[in-house]
Scaffold this active site. Structure first.
Site, PDB file in Angstrom:
ATOM      1  N   PRO A   8       2.679  32.859 -16.012  1.00 27.89           N
ATOM      2  CG  PRO A   8       0.449  33.442 -15.606  1.00 27.89           C
ATOM      3  CD  PRO A   8       1.313  32.510 -16.381  1.00 27.89           C
ATOM      4  CB  VAL A   9       6.361  34.661 -11.725  1.00 28.40           C
ATOM      5  CG1 VAL A   9       7.387  34.308 -12.770  1.00 28.40           C
ATOM      6  CG2 VAL A   9       6.129  36.153 -11.674  1.00 28.40           C
ATOM      7  CB  ALA A  47       8.351  23.311 -11.313  1.00 26.88           C
ATOM      8  CB  ALA A  48       7.651  25.343 -16.195  1.00 27.19           C
ATOM      9  CG  ASP A  86       4.373  23.023  -8.486  1.00 25.23           C
ATOM     10  OD1 ASP A  86       3.347  22.432  -8.100  1.00 25.23           O
ATOM     11  OD2 ASP A  86       4.508  24.265  -8.444  1.00 25.23           O
ATOM     12  CB  SER A 123       6.189  30.157 -13.527  1.00 23.38           C
ATOM     13  OG  SER A 123       7.106  30.863 -12.773  1.00 23.38           O
ATOM     14  N   GLY A 126       0.567  29.978  -9.244  1.00 23.95           N
ATOM     15  CA  GLY A 126       0.074  28.604  -9.102  1.00 23.95           C
ATOM     16  C   GLY A 126       0.121  27.805 -10.382  1.00 23.95           C
ATOM     17  CG  LEU A 127      -0.882  28.959 -13.970  1.00 27.02           C
ATOM     18  CD1 LEU A 127      -1.084  29.847 -15.188  1.00 27.02           C
ATOM     19  CD2 LEU A 127      -1.860  27.791 -14.040  1.00 27.02           C
TER      20      LEU A 127
HETATM   21  O1  PMV Z   1       1.422  27.417  -5.821  1.00 19.94           O
HETATM   22  P1  PMV Z   1       1.794  26.184  -6.567  1.00 19.94           P
HETATM   23  O2  PMV Z   1       0.999  25.907  -7.776  1.00 19.94           O
HETATM   24  O3  PMV Z   1       3.243  26.003  -6.771  1.00 19.94           O
HETATM   25  O4  PMV Z   1       1.298  24.933  -5.706  1.00 19.94           O
HETATM   26  C1  PMV Z   1       1.693  24.720  -4.422  1.00 19.94           C
HETATM   27  C2  PMV Z   1       1.031  23.497  -3.929  1.00 19.94           C
HETATM   28  C3  PMV Z   1       1.175  23.312  -2.451  1.00 19.94           C
HETATM   29  O5  PMV Z   1       0.530  22.071  -2.152  1.00 19.94           O
HETATM   30  C4  PMV Z   1       0.498  24.424  -1.682  1.00 19.94           C
HETATM   31  C5  PMV Z   1       2.633  23.234  -2.042  1.00 19.94           C
HETATM   32  C6  PMV Z   1       3.358  21.993  -2.524  1.00 19.94           C
HETATM   33  O6  PMV Z   1       4.586  22.030  -2.472  1.00 19.94           O
HETATM   34  O7  PMV Z   1       2.733  21.001  -2.895  1.00 19.94           O
END
Ligand code: PMV
Length: 324
Positions: free
Chosen positions: A99-100, A108-109, A150, A106, A103-104
């Site tokens: 899911p975009v 970067a993957a 990520d 997506s 926080g998973l």
């Molecule tokens: O939202 P996500 O899973 O891409 O995580 C971001 C993590 C942070 O520490 C908030 C930002 C980062 O670049 O590390």
């Protein structure tokens, strides 16, 4: 046709503080994947299709300000190939079950899968180190000032202890631990929460540095607890990390509701994961409580629940696809 797949990821501990030089722990999540295929096309153009985001357009139209366009140009530049010199067209198709804006990982993957599939299709597969470095540049388009965690986790596909600017370390997990990932269904932009935390930091650097340092200590204790299989301690550390994230104002009522529901259902600990204000929360349980916690999350409004296993015997300390 050439294809590449990459997993999603969750941050176990240390989000936000990691942007300020503190350590963080993250693991890949193989139950969700980004898959990219590249094939020759009769026309001379490079065409990109990403049905999940309603995109189907030639590269020239997508341009370099779009993360997908930027990823393609980054590969061509790294291989010193101009689109005109390809000799044929290409069709690049992106499918992702991650899911975009949740926080998973997506973004970067997708970048990593695209770079691997495209460079392999062109006969010069990029190394992990090259892919990781290029994907970090694309993360800047998504996130503004990303830590790089990520792209690192999804590139290497293993559990990492990550400090910005240092080579990632991997670690072993002792014992069987289940991680339940609950999605609020709220799309939240990490760029926004990272910018808001920066504003707080600019207004009161001393206080914020104190919070970041406390999170950093939790991360180091958590790594030790994971390596020693000290599960109870790990749960308490998750709760403590979440309280500090609340202080950073990156939680929200929906995340807090799911976190409370998980704790009431017997989770050893729970916290938000990633940028916050939506996206996912994670809860730690013994296998016996997993179903109860997953059910409680659904009842409390989770839009999706993934159960994944930490621990096992592979090199990364992470067992792939342990539970559906
Ligand atoms: O939202 P996500 O899973 O891409 O995580 C971001 C993590 C942070 O520490 C908030 C930002 C980062 O670049 O590390």
């Amino acid at each position: 046709m050439t294809t590449a797949s990459t997993p999603g990821k969750v941050i176990l501990f240390g989000e936000h503080a990691v942007v300020y030089g503190q350590p963080a722990l993250a693991v890949p999540v193989f139950q969700v994947q980004a898959r990219v295929s590249v094939e020759d096309a009769p026309s001379s153009a490079i065409h990109i299709e990403a049905p999940q985001i309603g995109l189907s357009a030639p590269l020239s139209e997508i341009g370099e300000t779009h993360p997908l366009g930027a990823a393609v140009y980054a590969v061509l530049r790294a291989l010193e190939i101009s689109p005109q010199a390809l000799g044929c067209g290409l069709r690049i198709r992106i499918d992702s079950s991650i899911p975009v804006a949740s926080g998973l990982g997506s973004g970067a993957a997708v970048s990593v899968a695209l770079m691997r599939a495209l460079s392999s299709h062109l006969g010069h597969p990029l190394t992990d180190e090259q892919v990781n470095a290029l994907a970090y540049e694309i993360e800047k388009i998504h996130h503004g000032t990303p830590s790089g965690i990520d792209n690192t986790v999804v590139t290497y596909g293993r559990a990492v202890y990550f400090v910005r600017g240092r080579p990632p370390e991997t670690f072993q997990v002792r014992g069987r631990l289940l991680l339940i990932i609950g999605n609020t269904g709220i799309a939240a932009l990490t760029r926004q929460t990272v910018a808001d935390v920066r504003r707080l930091w600019e207004a009161d650097p001393q206080h914020l540095n104190g919070i970041f340092a406390a999170i950093g200590q939790i991360v180091n204790q958590a790594r030790q607890a994971l390596e020693q299989g000290d599960i109870q301690r790990l749960g308490a550390l998750m709760n403590a990390n979440h309280a500090l994230l609340q202080e950073l104002t990156v939680s929200c009522p929906e995340l807090d509701t799911l976190i409370e529901a998980a704790r009431r259902a017997g989770a050893l600990g729970a916290k938000l994961s990633g940028g916050g204000r939506g996206g996912n929360m994670i809860a730690l349980t013994f296998p016996e409580q997993a179903q109860e916690v997953a059910d409680a999350l659904k009842l409390a409004g989770a839009k999706g629940v993934i159960v994944t296993e930490l621990g096992g015997n592979d090199e990364s300390g992470f067992e792939r696809d342990a539970l559906a």
